[in-house]
Design a protein around this motif. Structure first.
Motif: not given
Length: 569
Positions: A307-315, A334-347, A349-351
């Motif tokens: 799995w990889t996230s849709n977005s990219s940046g300074y992880g 979280g990333r530098w110059w970014g927001a905290v985020r949560l990826y939901e676990n769906m059985d 599979n992460l969103t």
């Protein structure tokens, strides 16, 4: 890969569920410390005073300024002062930290990485430990221990590498900005004192920004994972339970492009008992900058991300957190110059995109989870396991845990000097392996409502605390939600663990063969809150059972459910 093969999951009562879990974290922090020009990096929760409330421990400096280790004292209501309650006397370019009782005196100690030396990038750093100071509620103001060698170290992790019941220290080494490679290191603990020169170093040279301990192959000991920057990610599989130790050459190496990993964490995303490996890639020096997860297939990690996230940046951060206590952890990032985020676990599979995002924008360094207002602490969490004469490591049914309340082996109460613990990671490791067939009982306190702490590298922004506004839940309140029992891994080879979440009451947990004969009575009596039982594939007489299909029956409150579990030959 096939997920949830033969997975046991009994649901005795369910409430209606939406497609996505409701994330009850506020998007705006209710607390922010005064910046004070601090470049905050390492951060963690710990009850440093022993008053039952979590304090915030923060290491400042990074590669910008030489600064202090500080503590923000919880006032007993979940609030913190705007400026530190305690500060170390010394200053350094501090990286990340880890907390635990290293010297075995019953007080929390702080191990801190020092990334670079006083002269800056031209000089390597070191690692050091501040012991907890009895009677003060804080640490000693100067380090109680320092490494005798200097090396670039941005992160470290405490774990019982040799299974002797005390905390050893693993360190990420190397400096990629100036191409100064190094070998990864472990400082072993001998009776409460860390060696000052590491007696374990990896054969591989490279650059790493994080290290982590977990039992990757479920053989009952802690394995070491290294998060490489401009180097592969690597895992060293511990052979402690086989009479060996940690090899100096990696057993697993990632093969995807070198994407500059910054932080790594383990979590079981598909509830099969085997822990996946998450990494935050940072594209400052190149690569894709995605959050990614390597799947664990019965103890073997895939060498490329599943799995990889849709977005990219300074992880800059990843952690796994089961906020809703449904046995499936979601991924916080979280990333530098970014927001905290949560990826939901769906059985399992992460969103691809986050389901929750903070409304803050900061240079995130670390996120850490704990119940700072004590609004949902539950005592009576229980993990029951069986000794085999070799292993010392036992994973608890929940992490983080607030406290270890009682430990018994063979019915005898164990004193704290007989084991070490990591409260954040949720495990215990004994000084002596429990004998074959000996019953292990660990009782602990945990929370069903975790708040979020964040350290920020930006010197103009303080550290954050986000409040979890979920309804406080006690063990008895589980009756209003759901009663769940699962087993993982399933299929299993050596051991499998049954985990229960539900209300107080009497229950039984029994194992039958396919002919209907009861082969093991795992539990008869009361249950409450969160409990787990380990089954080693043996019958009530201690005899190993043949491989094949077995039936698990759970009875509670007049209800009975049966499901299959498979023992692999």
């Amino acid at each position: 890969m096939i997920r949830h093969a033969f997975q046991l999951f009994l649901v005795l009562a369910l409430t209606a569920a939406s497609a996505f879990a409701v994330v009850t974290l506020e998007t705006t922090p209710y607390y922010q410390s005064t910046p004070l020009n601090h470049v905050a990096t390492g951060g963690a929760w710990a009850d440093t005073e022993g008053d039952g409330w979590l304090d915030m421990v923060v290491a400042n400096g990074n590669d910008i300024y030489r600064q202090h280790l500080v503590v923000y004292r919880n006032d007993g209501t979940g609030n913190f002062p705007s400026t530190p309650s305690w500060s170390s006397d010394d200053i350094d370019y501090h990286g990340h930290l880890d907390l635990g009782d290293i010297n075995g005196d019953g007080f929390i100690d702080a191990a801190v990485a020092v990334y670079i030396g006083p002269a800056g990038f031209s000089q390597p750093g070191k690692v050091k430990v501040y012991y907890g100071a009895p009677g003060s509620g804080f640490f000693y103001s100067t380090p109680s221990w320092e490494s005798a060698i200097d090396f670039y170290c941005f992160s470290l992790a405490l774990g019982d590498a040799d299974g002797d019941g005390d905390l050893d220290l693993a360190c990420a080494a190397g400096e990629s900005y100036n191409s100064i490679s190094d070998r990864q290191k472990i400082f072993f603990n001998d009776g409460g004192t860390l060696e000052t020169v590491p007696s374990w170093e990896s054969d591989e040279w490279g650059y790493a920004l994080d290290v982590a301990w977990e039992d990757v192959d479920l053989d009952g000991d802690l394995d070491l994972a290294v998060c490489g920057i401009d180097s592969p990610n690597r895992i060293y599989l511990n052979r402690q339970t086989e009479g060996g130790g940690i090899p100096t050459m990696a057993d697993w190496t990632s093969t995807d492009p070198l994407n500059n990993g910054n932080t790594a964490a383990f979590g079981d995303w598909n509830d099969d008992g085997y822990l996946e490996f998450a990494v935050a890639d940072n594209n400052q020096l190149g690569g894709y900058g995605k959050f990614k997860v390597y799947e664990n297939d019965m103890g073997v990690l895939g060498t490329t991300p599943e799995w990889t996230s849709n977005s990219s940046g300074y992880g800059s951060h990843v952690s796994w957190v089961d906020i809703d206590l449904d046995f499936d952890p979601d991924l916080a990032a979280g990333r530098w110059w970014g927001a905290v985020r949560l990826y939901e676990n769906m059985d399992g599979n992460l969103t691809g995109s986050p389901v929750w995002t903070s409304n803050t924008n900061s240079v995130i360094e670390n996120c850490f989870w704990g119940d700072v207002d004590n609004d949902a602490l539950v005592s009576g969490g229980t993990t029951i396991a069986t000794g085999d004469g070799a292993r010392t490591f036992v994973k608890l049914a929940r992490n983080p845990v607030r406290s270890i309340d009682e430990v018994r082996v063979g019915g005898d109460l164990m004193l704290p000097n007989g084991y070490c613990v990591h409260l954040e990671k949720g495990w215990i490791s004994f000084a002596t392996p429990p004998s074959p067939g000996e019953l292990i009982e660990v009782r602990f306190t945990y929370s069903t409502d975790l708040d979020l702490g964040v350290t920020n590298w930006d010197a103009s922004i303080g550290n954050y605390v986000f409040r979890n506004t979920g309804s406080p839940t006690s063990a008895g309140d589980f009756a209003t939600s759901s009663i769940l029992l699962d087993a993982s891994p399933n299929p299993f080879r050596g051991n499998t663990v049954f985990r229960y979440r539900g209300p107080e009451g009497n229950a039984s947990l029994e194992i039958f063969d396919v002919r209907g004969r009861r082969v093991r009575d795992l539990h008869t009596g009361s249950v409450s809150g969160l409990q787990s039982w380990e089954w080693n594939g043996r019958d009530d007489r201690g005899q190993a059972l043949a491989g094949g299909v077995y039936l698990v029956r759970f009875r509670s409150g007049g209800d009975s459910k049966t499901a299959k579990i498979v023992k692999v030959r």
